[in-house]
Design an enzyme around this catalytic site. Structure first.
Site, PDB file in Angstrom:
ATOM      1  CD  GLU A 118      -2.865   1.253   2.327  1.00  0.00           C
ATOM      2  OE1 GLU A 118      -2.780   0.454   3.267  1.00  0.00           O
ATOM      3  OE2 GLU A 118      -3.822   2.028   2.155  1.00  0.00           O
ATOM      4  CB  CYS A 168      -7.372   3.101   4.172  1.00  0.00           C
ATOM      5  SG  CYS A 168      -7.793   2.247   5.685  1.00  0.00           S
ATOM      6  CG  ASN A 170      -9.034  -2.197   2.903  1.00  0.00           C
ATOM      7  OD1 ASN A 170      -8.452  -3.263   3.059  1.00  0.00           O
ATOM      8  ND2 ASN A 170      -8.793  -1.152   3.665  1.00  0.00           N
ATOM      9  CD  GLU A 171      -9.067  -2.368   7.807  1.00  0.00           C
ATOM     10  OE1 GLU A 171      -9.291  -1.191   8.165  1.00  0.00           O
ATOM     11  OE2 GLU A 171      -8.148  -3.050   8.257  1.00  0.00           O
TER      12      GLU A 171
HETATM   13  O1  AHR Z   1      -2.039  -1.201   6.820  1.00  0.00           O
HETATM   14  C1  AHR Z   1      -2.485   0.068   7.168  1.00  0.00           C
HETATM   15  C2  AHR Z   1      -4.001   0.185   7.147  1.00  0.00           C
HETATM   16  O2  AHR Z   1      -4.562  -0.631   8.115  1.00  0.00           O
HETATM   17  C3  AHR Z   1      -4.669  -0.268   5.879  1.00  0.00           C
HETATM   18  O3  AHR Z   1      -4.692   0.708   4.915  1.00  0.00           O
HETATM   19  C4  AHR Z   1      -6.060  -0.584   6.325  1.00  0.00           C
HETATM   20  O4  AHR Z   1      -6.654  -1.570   5.533  1.00  0.00           O
HETATM   21  C5  AHR Z   1      -5.901  -0.960   7.772  1.00  0.00           C
HETATM   22  O5  AHR Z   1      -6.751  -0.232   8.566  1.00  0.00           O
END
Ligand code: AHR
Length: 657
Positions: A51, A243, A377-378
Site C-alpha cells: 500500500e 484504505c 477493503n475494510e
Molecule cells: O495497513 C495500514 C491500514 O490498516 C490499511 O490501509 C487498512 O486496511 C488498515 O486499517
C-alpha cells in the site's frame, strides 16, 4: 553489534554447535508422521501486501526522485523552488490530464538566471558513480533559435555534483534525455534546472530516475527494495491497499484506470495518508500513479506472485464517512462494477479486446493470468454486503473462474466480523479477508484460532496483520509472536490460503504507521525481524501439512512452544518450525515416524535459527543485528535431539530424496 546481541549470537552459535540436550534435562518429544500428508499448502500461502502508505510508492519503491514532476499538485509548485523569471501555466499543455507546466524566460540580464529546483522526497538519494536518467518534456516558446537548459545535481553544501546541458531546438513539445553521474554520494540531494540561453522554454514532466532500477526498467522500481520483496518469494501480491483503495472520499479513491497508460498523463491523486493522522500530517503526500496497476502486475510477475488487486466497492472509507450520501448508491454502481470487469480484461484479455489492447500497448501482449480480485477493503455492515452482492453476481456471470475475495471488516472479531462471515458464506465468495493489528498476547492466544474454524469455506485470507507492541517497535519479540501465530496458519492450511503482513514499507523520515516490514531511507533499507519471520515461513512453506504432535496434541502454547510441520514434495524434505517464546532453553526430541521407503531420511539436515534479545531491532545502520543462522542438524536414526534457545524460532529441514 551491541554487547547483548553479541552475547546472544555467541550463545546461539554454541547451542547450534552442540545440538544435543543438556545433561539431566528431559527433552519434550515431538512426533511427526511422515506419511500422513494433510492439507495442501497453497502456493499463495505467504505473500506481500503493498500500500502507498509511509511514502511506500512515490519516494519509496517507485524510483522517481522528483516530487511533483508534473506541477499538478494542487499547490502547483509544491516541492519546487523557483528563481528568476518563472511562470506556471496550463496554456498549450503537452498532457491533457496533467496540464500544468512551467515556462522559464530570460530574466533580463546575462548574469541572472531563471530556473527551478526540486527537493525530492526528503531529498534525493544519489550514489557516486551511478547513472541517473534525467528526462523532460520541453519546447522553445518561439522559433527564434534553440534554447539551452542546464541540469545539475546539488549536494547539501550546495556543491554541484553532476551537470549536463540539453539543447531544445523545437517549438513542439518533445522529450529530452540526458544521463547524469554524480561524483559524490549524497543522501539528501536536489535537482536544479535553469535556462542557459536567451529566449524562453516550457518544461513539463521533469523526471530523474536511477538507470539501475529493478530489472533495469525505465519508470522502474528501487532495486534494493524490490530485491528485498523478491527475496521473500511471495506467493501472492495484494495491491494497491488498504484504505487507499477507498480514499478519504470517493474522489480520492484509487481509480485503477487512472494508473495505466503513459505515465505523463496519469492524473495526480491526493494520497489519503496525507492527513489521516493529525499528529503526523504530510501535506506533500500525493500519488503520481507512476507505480500503477500495470507496474503492479509486472512486479507480481517478476517476483513470482499471483496478483491480487483490491477494488473500491463504492464505499468511501467508512471510518471517515457515515452518511449514505458519501457513498455510491447500490443501484448506481455500474461504473464501479464495469471497472472490475474491465480490469479482468486488462489483465487477461486478448490484445484484440479494448482493455487487452491497452495492456499490449504498454508492452505486455501476454496475459497476466489474473485469478483473484478483492472487492472492498475494510468494509462492514449491510451497506457493504449489498454492494458486494452486485459485484459478485456480475463477476461470476462474466468471469466464473475469477476468485472473489470479500472482507470480514477491520477487526478480528466482534459485531462487524460476526455479521460479515455468514454473509460471505451466503454470497459464496471464495476467500474472506481478515485483518488483525493486535498485541503480543492476542497473537499467542490466536495460534489456535483456526484449529476449530468452520471448514465449509470460504477460505481465509489473513490480508493484514502485525503484532503491535505498546511502543509499536519492530522488535524481535513482536516478530516472534507473529511466528508463533503463523504456525497456526500453517497447521490449518486447509482453511488459510493466503497471509500477508502489513504494512510493507516505511520511509524513516516520512512514515504514518508503525510497525512495518521494511524500513528505508533515500539510499538504504533494513529488513525487520518480522520480515525475516515472513521470509522463513515463505521459503519453507512446503506442499502438504504434516501432523506434528506432542502428547498426541498440536503444540500451540505449552511452555511457550508453538510448532507446525510440512512436507515439501518438490524439494523432497520435511520442514519443522518451532517457536520458543519462553525465556528458557527447551530441550527437544523430534522423531520422524514412518519415514520409510521413499520417505526415508537422508543424513543431511539443517536448522535455521532466528534468535535475539526481545527488544532487538534491525536499523539502517545495523540492518543485520537480527539475522538467521543456518547450521547442520544431526539426526540419529529418525530422531533429532536439540535445545531451543530462549526466545527463538527454528526451522528444521530434513531431506528424504
Ligand atoms: O495497513 C495500514 C491500514 O490498516 C490499511 O490501509 C487498512 O486496511 C488498515 O486499517
Amino acid at each position: 553489534m551491541n554487547n547483548s546481541i553479541y552475547r546472544h549470537a555467541a550463545r546461539v552459535a554454541l547451542l547450534l554447535a552442540i545440538a544435543a540436550p543438556l545433561a539431566g534435562q528431559t527433552p519434550r518429544v515431538l512426533h511427526l508422521d511422515a506419511r500422513k500428508a494433510g492439507a495442501v499448502v497453497q502456493p499463495t500461502m505467504y505473500g506481500l501486501f503493498f500500500e502507498d502508505i509511509n511514502f511506500a510508492a512515490d519516494g519509496g519503491l517507485y524510483a522517481e526522485l522528483v516530487k511533483n514532476r508534473s506541477f499538478d499538485f494542487p499547490q502547483r509548485l509544491m516541492g519546487w523552488k523557483t528563481f528568476g523569471n518563472v511562470e506556471v501555466t496550463t496554456v498549450n499543455p503537452p498532457f491533457e490530464r496533467n496540464p500544468t507546466h512551467v515556462v522559464l524566460s530570460y530574466p533580463g540580464h546575462d548574469h541572472k538566471y531563471s530556473g527551478i529546483e526540486n527537493e525530492g522526497f526528503t531529498g534525493m538519494g544519489l550514489l557516486a558513480g551511478a547513472s541517473y536518467r534525467f528526462t523532460v518534456h520541453a519546447r522553445a516558446t518561439a522559433a527564434d533559435g534553440p534554447r539551452k537548459i542546464r541540469v545539475e545535481l546539488i549536494d547539501t553544501r550546495d556543491d554541484i555534483i553532476a551537470r549536463e546541458e540539453i539543447t531544445i531546438p523545437s517549438t513542439a513539445w518533445e522529450k529530452y534525455t540526458v544521463i547524469l553521474r554524480p561524483r559524490a554520494t549524497e543522501t539528501r540531494g536536489r535537482l536544479r534546472v535553469f535556462l542557459a540561453s536567451r529566449g524562453a522554454v516550457a518544461l513539463d514532466h521533469v523526471s530523474l530516475f536511477p538507470v539501475d532500477t529493478y530489472k533495469g526498467r525505465e519508470n522502474g522500481l528501487r532495486a534494493d527494495l524490490a530485491t528485498l520483496l523478491e527475496a521473500t518469494r511471495p506467493g501472492v501480491f495484494r495491491f494497491p491497499g488498504g484504505c487507499i483503495v477507498e480514499g478519504t472520499d470517493l474522489a480520492t479513491r484509487y481509480n485503477w484506470k487512472n494508473s495505466i497508460g503513459p505515465v505523463e498523463n496519469r492524473p495526480v491523486n491526493e494520497n489519503r495518508w496525507h492527513y489521516t493522522f493529525p499528529y503526523r500530517l504530510f501535506p506533500d503526500y500525493y500519488q503520481s500513479l507512476g507505480l500503477g496497476f500495470h507496474e503492479f502486475f509486472l512486479l507480481s510477475e517478476d517476483i513470482g506472485a499471483e496478483p491480487l488487486p483490491v477494488l473500491s466497492c463504492g464505499l468511501a472509507c467508512q471510518f471517515q464517512n457515515s452518511g449514505e450520501e458519501c457513498h455510491v448508491p447500490v443501484d448506481a454502481l455500474d461504473e464501479y462494477v464495469q471497472d472490475a470487469l474491465d480490469l479482468v480484461e486488462y489483465a487477461n484479455g486478448d490484445p484484440s479486446t479494448p482493455w487487452g489492447s491497452r495492456r499490449a500497448a504498454a508492452g505486455h501482449p501476454a496475459p497476466f493470468n489474473l485469478k483473484y480480485i478483492a472487492i472492498g477493503n475494510e468494509q462492514w455492515g449491510k451497506e457493504y454486503v449489498d454492494r458486494l452482492e452486485v459485484f459478485v453476481k456480475a463477476i461470476r456471470a462474466r468471469y466464473p473462474a475469477i476468485r472473489v475475495i470479500g472482507s470480514a471488516g477491520p477487526y478480528a472479531e466482534g459485531e462487524f466480523f460476526d455479521h460479515l462471515w455468514p454473509e460471505m458464506r451466503r454470497l459464496k465468495v471464495d476467500l474472506v479477508d481478515e485483518h488483525y493489528y493486535k498485541g503480543p498476547e492476542w497473537f499467542l492466544a490466536n495460534a489456535s484460532r483456526y484449529d476449530a474454524y468452520d471448514r465449509r469455506g470460504p477460505a481465509v485470507f489473513a490480508g493484514e496483520y502485525a503484532c503491535h507492541m505498546p511502543d509499536r517497535a519492530n522488535s524481535f519479540l513482536a516478530a516472534l509472536r507473529e511466528a508463533a501465530f503463523m504456525t497456526g496458519l500453517e497447521r490449518n492450511a486447509d482453511v488459510v490460503h493466503m497471509a500477508t503482513y502489513a504494512p510493507l514499507l516505511a520511509h524513516v523520515d516520512a512514515w504514518q504507521w508503525r510497525p512495518d516490514m521494511i524500513w528505508f531511507d533515500n539510499t538504504r533499507a533494513a529488513a525487520t525481524p518480522s520480515y525475516l519471520v515472513q521470509q522463513l515461513f515463505s521459503l519453507n512453506k512446503g506442499t502438504r501439512v504434516l501432523p506434528l504432535t506432542c502428547d498426541g496434541k498440536p503444540l500451540a502454547g505449552d511452555d511457550g512452544l508453538y510448532a507446525s510441520a510440512v512436507r515439501d514434495d518438490v524439494a523432497g524434505c520435511y520442514i519443522v518450525k518451532i517457536v520458543n517464546t519462553s525465556a528458557r532453553e527447551q530441550p527437544l526430541r523430534l522423531v520422524i515416524d514412518n519415514a520409510r521407503g521413499k520417505y526415508a531420511l537422508l543424513p543431511d539436515a539443517t536448522v535455521t535459527l532466528l534468535a535475539a534479545p526481545p527488544d532487538a531491532v534491525n536499523t539502517l545502520d545495523r540492518p543485520d543485528a537480527v539475522a538467521p543462522v543456518t547450521a547442520p542438524a544431526r539426526f540419529t536414526g529418525n530422531a533429532l535431539e536439540t535445545i531451543l534457545p530462549p526466545g527463538s524460532f527454528a526451522v528444521y529441514r530434513a531431506r528424504y530424496k
